[in-house]
Structure formats: C-alpha cells, structure tokens
Write a protein that holds these residues in place. Structure first.
Motif, mmCIF file in Angstrom:
data_model
loop_
_atom_site.group_PDB
_atom_site.id
_atom_site.type_symbol
_atom_site.label_atom_id
_atom_site.label_comp_id
_atom_site.label_asym_id
_atom_site.label_seq_id
_atom_site.Cartn_x
_atom_site.Cartn_y
_atom_site.Cartn_z
ATOM 1 N N PHE A 133 0.825 -1.204 0.000
ATOM 2 C CA PHE A 133 0.000 0.000 0.000
ATOM 3 C C PHE A 133 0.864 1.261 0.000
ATOM 4 O O PHE A 133 0.610 2.208 -0.746
ATOM 5 C CB PHE A 133 -0.942 -0.009 1.213
ATOM 6 N N SER A 137 1.014 3.893 -2.977
ATOM 7 C CA SER A 137 0.620 5.272 -2.668
ATOM 8 C C SER A 137 1.702 6.248 -3.113
ATOM 9 O O SER A 137 1.404 7.282 -3.714
ATOM 10 C CB SER A 137 0.376 5.503 -1.197
ATOM 11 N N TRP A 138 2.962 5.935 -2.733
ATOM 12 C CA TRP A 138 4.046 6.838 -3.120
ATOM 13 C C TRP A 138 4.205 6.864 -4.643
ATOM 14 O O TRP A 138 4.447 7.922 -5.223
ATOM 15 C CB TRP A 138 5.370 6.440 -2.466
ATOM 16 N N PHE A 141 1.510 9.019 -5.911
ATOM 17 C CA PHE A 141 1.805 10.420 -5.592
ATOM 18 C C PHE A 141 2.827 10.982 -6.579
ATOM 19 O O PHE A 141 2.677 12.102 -7.079
ATOM 20 C CB PHE A 141 2.332 10.523 -4.155
#
Length: 154
Positions: A133, A137-138, A141
């Motif tokens: 996760f 997510s990174w 981003f």
C-alpha cells in the motif's frame, strides 16, 4: 435428654455471662442450637463436658414453623453433601490432570505453538500488504505530481 453433640451447632447469642446458667458440674455453659426433628432450631445451653444442660427458650417449635425448619435443615444437609461430592470430583480431576500432565502439557504446548505460528503468519501478511500500500501510494503520488508539473510547464 438427648446428646447435644449430634443435634447441635454453635450458636452466637447476645447473652452475657450473668445470664448463662451453670451446669450441675458448676462449669459455665454455652449456647447451642438443636436440629433434631423434635426440636428444630431450638436454643439451649450446653456444657462442654456433659452436653445438654437446659433450654434457653421455653416453648417448643410447632406447626408450620417446625415443618419449615426441618425442611431447611434437610436442604442444608443436601447442599453440604453436594458440595462434598463436587469437592471430591474436583480433587479427582486435579489428580488425573496432574498424572497426565506431561501429555496434556505437550498437547497444550503444540496447540499454543500452532496458534502463535498462525498469528505470526497473519502479522507478516498484514505487514506485506501495508508495504504494498505504501509503495503504491508513493508511486501514485509521484505520478500525479509529475503530471501536474508537466501540465503547469505547458
């Protein structure tokens, strides 16, 4: 009169030393309570050497009160017997468990070990999912930030 040791139990009363009669042997008596069928719940004075001395209450129990006292006495006796049987059963169970303790301990140890291994695997799986996760997510981003910067430059 009857032997008070088989029909009496200790009984606390508010009599002071002056109200307590002496036995014919001149020793002080103590209060006790009769639980015979003829005198259920009746209070008497008892000599530790000779037993029954004299009744503390002047009237015998009668009627429904006498019946209820006898019923209560029988219920108490049944409950004491049940408690005695349960204690015996508990002792026997304890003895059988302690005699089988190496097998029981080994089984319990193996079961606990399996539980701990399962919990460890579940914790590792959760940690793996959390890492995925965070990475996704990174990554998202960074992609979104790059797209925004590219749009701003044009």
């Amino acid at each position: 009169m009857e032997n008070s040791s088989s029909s009496a139990t200790s009984f606390n009363a508010s009599y002071n030393q002056l109200d307590v009669p002496l036995c014919h042997c001149r020793k002080p008596t103590r209060m006790a309570q009769s639980w015979t069928d003829d005198n259920p719940g009746r209070v008497f004075f008892k000599c530790d050497t000779h037993g029954f001395s004299v009744w503390a209450d002047k009237e015998k129990p009668f009627g429904w009160q006498k019946l209820r006292l006898i019923e209560a006495r029988e219920q108490i006796r049944r409950q004491k017997e049940e408690i005695r049987a349960l204690k015996t059963s508990l002792r026997e169970t304890h003895v059988s468990l302690s005699s089988n303790s190496p097998n029981v301990d080994a089984e319990m140890f193996a079961e606990e070990k399996k539980k701990l291994e399962f919990e460890a695997m579940a914790a590792k799986e959760r940690e793996k999912l959390l890492r995925q996760f965070v990475v996704i997510s990174w990554g998202g981003f960074i992609v979104v930030t790059t797209m925004i910067l590219t749009m701003v430059k044009k």
